[in-house]
Design an enzyme around this catalytic site. Structure first.
Site, PDB file in Angstrom:
ATOM      1  N   GLY A  13       0.836  -1.216   0.000  1.00 14.51           N
ATOM      2  CA  GLY A  13       0.000   0.000   0.000  1.00 14.51           C
ATOM      3  C   GLY A  13       0.858   1.249   0.000  1.00 14.51           C
ATOM      4  CG  LEU A  17      -3.608   9.353   3.449  1.00 15.44           C
ATOM      5  CD1 LEU A  17      -3.248  10.789   3.108  1.00 15.44           C
ATOM      6  CD2 LEU A  17      -4.998   9.300   4.093  1.00 15.44           C
ATOM      7  N   GLY A  19       1.071   5.411   2.790  1.00 19.29           N
ATOM      8  CA  GLY A  19       2.326   4.958   2.175  1.00 19.29           C
ATOM      9  C   GLY A  19       3.158   6.132   1.665  1.00 19.29           C
ATOM     10  CE1 TYR A 143     -10.698  -0.824   5.990  1.00 18.52           C
ATOM     11  CE2 TYR A 143     -11.575  -0.154   8.122  1.00 18.52           C
ATOM     12  CZ  TYR A 143     -10.592  -0.075   7.154  1.00 18.52           C
ATOM     13  OH  TYR A 143      -9.516   0.760   7.345  1.00 18.52           O
ATOM     14  N   PRO A 170      -4.693   3.699  13.751  1.00 20.85           N
ATOM     15  CG  PRO A 170      -3.809   4.119  11.640  1.00 20.85           C
ATOM     16  CD  PRO A 170      -4.406   3.024  12.484  1.00 20.85           C
ATOM     17  CB  THR A 171      -8.337   8.321  14.862  1.00 24.44           C
ATOM     18  OG1 THR A 171      -7.301   9.317  14.782  1.00 24.44           O
ATOM     19  CG2 THR A 171      -8.361   7.718  16.266  1.00 24.44           C
ATOM     20  CB  VAL A 173      -5.269   8.867   8.015  1.00 24.78           C
ATOM     21  CG1 VAL A 173      -3.878   9.408   7.684  1.00 24.78           C
ATOM     22  CG2 VAL A 173      -5.168   7.731   9.021  1.00 24.78           C
ATOM     23  CE  LYS A 194     -19.617  15.929  -0.876  1.00 25.29           C
ATOM     24  NZ  LYS A 194     -20.526  15.568   0.224  1.00 25.29           N
ATOM     25  CG  ASP A 277     -25.224  12.130  11.371  1.00 25.42           C
ATOM     26  OD1 ASP A 277     -24.734  12.882  10.503  1.00 25.42           O
ATOM     27  OD2 ASP A 277     -26.071  12.498  12.202  1.00 25.42           O
TER      28      ASP A 277
HETATM   29  P1  NAP Z   1      -5.334   4.485   0.234  1.00 20.67           P
HETATM   30  O1  NAP Z   1      -4.793   5.842   0.049  1.00 20.67           O
HETATM   31  O2  NAP Z   1      -6.617   4.143  -0.424  1.00 20.67           O
HETATM   32  O3  NAP Z   1      -4.230   3.438  -0.199  1.00 20.67           O
HETATM   33  C1  NAP Z   1      -4.504   2.074  -0.252  1.00 20.67           C
HETATM   34  C2  NAP Z   1      -3.268   1.373  -0.705  1.00 20.67           C
HETATM   35  O4  NAP Z   1      -3.534  -0.033  -0.764  1.00 20.67           O
HETATM   36  C3  NAP Z   1      -2.821   1.796  -2.100  1.00 20.67           C
HETATM   37  O5  NAP Z   1      -1.414   1.815  -2.138  1.00 20.67           O
HETATM   38  C4  NAP Z   1      -3.371   0.683  -2.981  1.00 20.67           C
HETATM   39  O6  NAP Z   1      -2.621   0.482  -4.172  1.00 20.67           O
HETATM   40  C5  NAP Z   1      -3.179  -0.513  -2.047  1.00 20.67           C
HETATM   41  N1  NAP Z   1      -4.069  -1.601  -2.407  1.00 20.67           N
HETATM   42  C6  NAP Z   1      -5.422  -1.633  -2.404  1.00 20.67           C
HETATM   43  N2  NAP Z   1      -5.868  -2.834  -2.830  1.00 20.67           N
HETATM   44  C7  NAP Z   1      -4.765  -3.572  -3.109  1.00 20.67           C
HETATM   45  C8  NAP Z   1      -4.569  -4.894  -3.607  1.00 20.67           C
HETATM   46  N3  NAP Z   1      -5.602  -5.691  -3.895  1.00 20.67           N
HETATM   47  N4  NAP Z   1      -3.307  -5.315  -3.789  1.00 20.67           N
HETATM   48  C9  NAP Z   1      -2.264  -4.511  -3.509  1.00 20.67           C
HETATM   49  N5  NAP Z   1      -2.364  -3.276  -3.031  1.00 20.67           N
HETATM   50  C10 NAP Z   1      -3.620  -2.808  -2.830  1.00 20.67           C
HETATM   51  O7  NAP Z   1      -5.535   4.158   1.769  1.00 20.67           O
HETATM   52  P2  NAP Z   1      -4.775   4.692   3.052  1.00 20.67           P
HETATM   53  O8  NAP Z   1      -5.677   5.673   3.686  1.00 20.67           O
HETATM   54  O9  NAP Z   1      -3.368   5.051   2.740  1.00 20.67           O
HETATM   55  O10 NAP Z   1      -4.816   3.396   3.976  1.00 20.67           O
HETATM   56  C11 NAP Z   1      -3.646   2.712   4.376  1.00 20.67           C
HETATM   57  C12 NAP Z   1      -3.976   1.849   5.573  1.00 20.67           C
HETATM   58  O11 NAP Z   1      -4.416   2.678   6.643  1.00 20.67           O
HETATM   59  C13 NAP Z   1      -5.104   0.855   5.325  1.00 20.67           C
HETATM   60  O12 NAP Z   1      -4.772  -0.382   5.903  1.00 20.67           O
HETATM   61  C14 NAP Z   1      -6.298   1.477   6.010  1.00 20.67           C
HETATM   62  O13 NAP Z   1      -7.216   0.508   6.423  1.00 20.67           O
HETATM   63  C15 NAP Z   1      -5.633   2.171   7.166  1.00 20.67           C
HETATM   64  N6  NAP Z   1      -6.374   3.284   7.752  1.00 20.67           N
HETATM   65  C16 NAP Z   1      -6.733   4.353   6.988  1.00 20.67           C
HETATM   66  C17 NAP Z   1      -7.446   5.399   7.566  1.00 20.67           C
HETATM   67  C18 NAP Z   1      -7.870   6.607   6.789  1.00 20.67           C
HETATM   68  O14 NAP Z   1      -8.599   7.442   7.331  1.00 20.67           O
HETATM   69  N7  NAP Z   1      -7.469   6.769   5.531  1.00 20.67           N
HETATM   70  C19 NAP Z   1      -7.770   5.345   8.933  1.00 20.67           C
HETATM   71  C20 NAP Z   1      -7.365   4.238   9.679  1.00 20.67           C
HETATM   72  C21 NAP Z   1      -6.659   3.221   9.081  1.00 20.67           C
HETATM   73  P3  NAP Z   1      -3.020   1.309  -5.532  1.00 20.67           P
HETATM   74  O15 NAP Z   1      -2.862   2.755  -5.190  1.00 20.67           O
HETATM   75  O16 NAP Z   1      -2.072   0.837  -6.531  1.00 20.67           O
HETATM   76  O17 NAP Z   1      -4.435   0.912  -5.812  1.00 20.67           O
HETATM   77  P1  GDP Z   2     -15.768   7.163   9.254  1.00 17.59           P
HETATM   78  O1  GDP Z   2     -15.039   8.076  10.172  1.00 17.59           O
HETATM   79  O2  GDP Z   2     -15.211   5.786   9.256  1.00 17.59           O
HETATM   80  O3  GDP Z   2     -17.244   7.179   9.494  1.00 17.59           O
HETATM   81  O4  GDP Z   2     -15.534   7.621   7.764  1.00 17.59           O
HETATM   82  P2  GDP Z   2     -15.557   8.988   6.950  1.00 17.59           P
HETATM   83  O5  GDP Z   2     -14.207   9.561   6.870  1.00 17.59           O
HETATM   84  O6  GDP Z   2     -16.232   8.651   5.670  1.00 17.59           O
HETATM   85  O7  GDP Z   2     -16.438  10.023   7.799  1.00 17.59           O
HETATM   86  C1  GDP Z   2     -17.813   9.909   7.847  1.00 17.59           C
HETATM   87  C2  GDP Z   2     -18.447  11.035   8.665  1.00 17.59           C
HETATM   88  O8  GDP Z   2     -18.310  12.277   7.964  1.00 17.59           O
HETATM   89  C3  GDP Z   2     -19.946  10.778   8.796  1.00 17.59           C
HETATM   90  O9  GDP Z   2     -20.411  11.363   9.995  1.00 17.59           O
HETATM   91  C4  GDP Z   2     -20.489  11.510   7.591  1.00 17.59           C
HETATM   92  O10 GDP Z   2     -21.864  11.872   7.755  1.00 17.59           O
HETATM   93  C5  GDP Z   2     -19.600  12.747   7.562  1.00 17.59           C
HETATM   94  N1  GDP Z   2     -19.513  13.362   6.223  1.00 17.59           N
HETATM   95  C6  GDP Z   2     -19.979  14.590   5.878  1.00 17.59           C
HETATM   96  N2  GDP Z   2     -19.776  14.825   4.584  1.00 17.59           N
HETATM   97  C7  GDP Z   2     -19.132  13.748   4.078  1.00 17.59           C
HETATM   98  C8  GDP Z   2     -18.652  13.406   2.785  1.00 17.59           C
HETATM   99  O11 GDP Z   2     -18.775  14.156   1.824  1.00 17.59           O
HETATM  100  N3  GDP Z   2     -18.035  12.206   2.641  1.00 17.59           N
HETATM  101  C9  GDP Z   2     -17.871  11.348   3.700  1.00 17.59           C
HETATM  102  N4  GDP Z   2     -17.231  10.182   3.500  1.00 17.59           N
HETATM  103  N5  GDP Z   2     -18.344  11.616   4.934  1.00 17.59           N
HETATM  104  C10 GDP Z   2     -18.959  12.801   5.125  1.00 17.59           C
END
Ligand code: NAP
Ligand code: GDP
Length: 321
Positions: A13, A17, A19, A143, A170-171, A173, A194, A277
């Site tokens: 990954g 984001l 990575g 998930y 993480p919360t 990100v 948006k 929500d």
């Molecule tokens: P992201 O930006 O969507 O990146 C996802 C990464 O996973 C990309 O590098 C993608 O590769 C790779 N990937 C997806 N499917 C794959 C597959 N089948 N085989 C190989 N690689 C694959 O997500 P992120 O936010 O950086 O998330 C990274 C980690 O943090 C995840 O485990 C996620 O659950 C965790 N996390 C994220 C958040 C958040 O708010 N974003 C919060 C808590 C935990 P490509 O770009 O090539 O598709």
């Molecule tokens: P979560 O924290 O795992 O629920 O994931 P999200 O990052 O998608 O955040 C969702 C929260 O943001 C919910 O309370 C949604 O109602 C609110 N929200 C408001 N506008 C948006 C939007 O445009 N996209 C997303 N994904 N969530 C939104």
């Protein structure tokens, strides 16, 4: 004679984001130590849902350490439509990565859970001991169950083989290189896109839901710095929550105001209460992190949102959206 490689770190990954943030810390903030090699994978290098491709990419790079980030990831509304796919893809990705790491003698794996996998009905703040205390929120149960199994699997690898495979929690990100899709992205990235679009078109911004839910946001670069610390220093199998303090939690409405300020948007903001929500809050404790790192400084939320907005505007053509 070839010099001995101390640590060869494979980041699954690596193109996402989190990575990209680790890559920045490694290469731009001198996070890489002498003798280390860092490899950042995208899904183009290997589809980790497929065990043959997973083994091939591990054979190719022969890592000593793995930071496992790859996952099917999305915002609330994508989860609600595709719970089954989130469950199946993530179960497979995680099992393929962990089992291949085991078979190839990887010394340490740091996998990524998420605070949205915590029980829905709970007391607050939530801590690391509470992951399995009850069903997760219904919106993202696929998930969540797949992610929870990483923790179970880590403990099983330790019990059976003594492996040091652990996980971070993480919360929410956000940061540069996020997925800024208005439909499928997480809340901050979706709201940034948006708001940018509304400003360009002279239309109101539509926030989904009431704006009342609360979230603890962590800036991706802060998370990247903390993940390097976990890789080098953290010795527990039990996971660790990586986030800002509980007092830093903000409502979606407050977050929207910060985005509007950063993008200099003065138009109308509407709240579409026909949209879910999701979880009202999932306040997580960072007490364990603070016991290890009392002095770690988090980037202030407004500053990090501003930097992310500036990145999005400057990279609009290449940003994922
Ligand atoms: P992201 O930006 O969507 O990146 C996802 C990464 O996973 C990309 O590098 C993608 O590769 C790779 N990937 C997806 N499917 C794959 C597959 N089948 N085989 C190989 N690689 C694959 O997500 P992120 O936010 O950086 O998330 C990274 C980690 O943090 C995840 O485990 C996620 O659950 C965790 N996390 C994220 C958040 C958040 O708010 N974003 C919060 C808590 C935990 P490509 O770009 O090539 O598709
Ligand atoms: P979560 O924290 O795992 O629920 O994931 P999200 O990052 O998608 O955040 C969702 C929260 O943001 C919910 O309370 C949604 O109602 C609110 N929200 C408001 N506008 C948006 C939007 O445009 N996209 C997303 N994904 N969530 C939104």
């Amino acid at each position: 004679m070839a010099s001995e490689v101390k640590m060869r770190v494979l980041v699954t990954g690596g193109s996402g984001l989190v990575g990209k943030a680790i890559e920045y810390v490694v290469h731009q903030e001198a996070g890489k130590l002498e003798g280390e090699e860092w490899i950042f994978l995208s899904s183009k290098d290997a589809d980790l849902v497929d065990v043959v491709q997973t083994r091939a990419v591990f054979e190719k790079y022969r890592p000593t350490h793995v930071i496992h980030l790859a996952a099917k990831v999305g915002g609330l509304y994508l989860h609600m439509m595709e719970n089954l796919q989130f469950l199946r893809d993530n179960i497979r990705i995680n099992d393929n990565v962990l089992q291949t790491a085991h078979e190839m003698g990887v010394t340490k794996v740091v996998s990524c859970l998420s605070s949205c996998i915590f029980p829905d009905k709970t007391t607050y703040p939530i801590d690391e001991t509470m992951i399995h205390n009850g069903p997760p929120h219904d919106s993202n149960f696929g998930y969540s169950h797949a992610k929870r199994m990483i923790d179970v699997q880590n403990r099983a690898y330790f019990k059976q083989y003594g492996h040091h495979y652990t996980a971070i929690i993480p919360t929410n990100v956000f940061g540069p290189h996020d997925n800024f899709s208005m439909e499928n992205g997480h809340v901050l990235s979706a709201l940034i896109n948006k708001t940018y679009t509304a400003k360009k078109e002279g239309t109101p911004v539509k926030v989904c839901g009431s704006g009342a839910p609360r979230r603890q946001f962590i800036y991706a670069l802060d998370l990247g710095r903390l993940i390097l610390w976990v890789l080098r220093e953290y010795k527990e199998i039990d996971p660790i929550i990586l986030t800002v303090g509980e007092e830093e939690e903000v409502s979606i409405k407050e977050a929207m105001h910060m985005v509007a300020k950063a993008l200099d948007f003065t138009g109308e903001v509407l709240f579409d209460t026909t949209k879910s929500d999701g979880q009202m809050k999932k306040t997580a404790s960072n007490v364990k992190l603070r016991r290890y790192l009392p002095d770690f400084t988090f980037t202030p939320l407004e500053e990090a949102i501003k930097t992310t907005c500036d990145w999005f505007v400057a990279n609009y053509d290449i940003a994922r959206k």
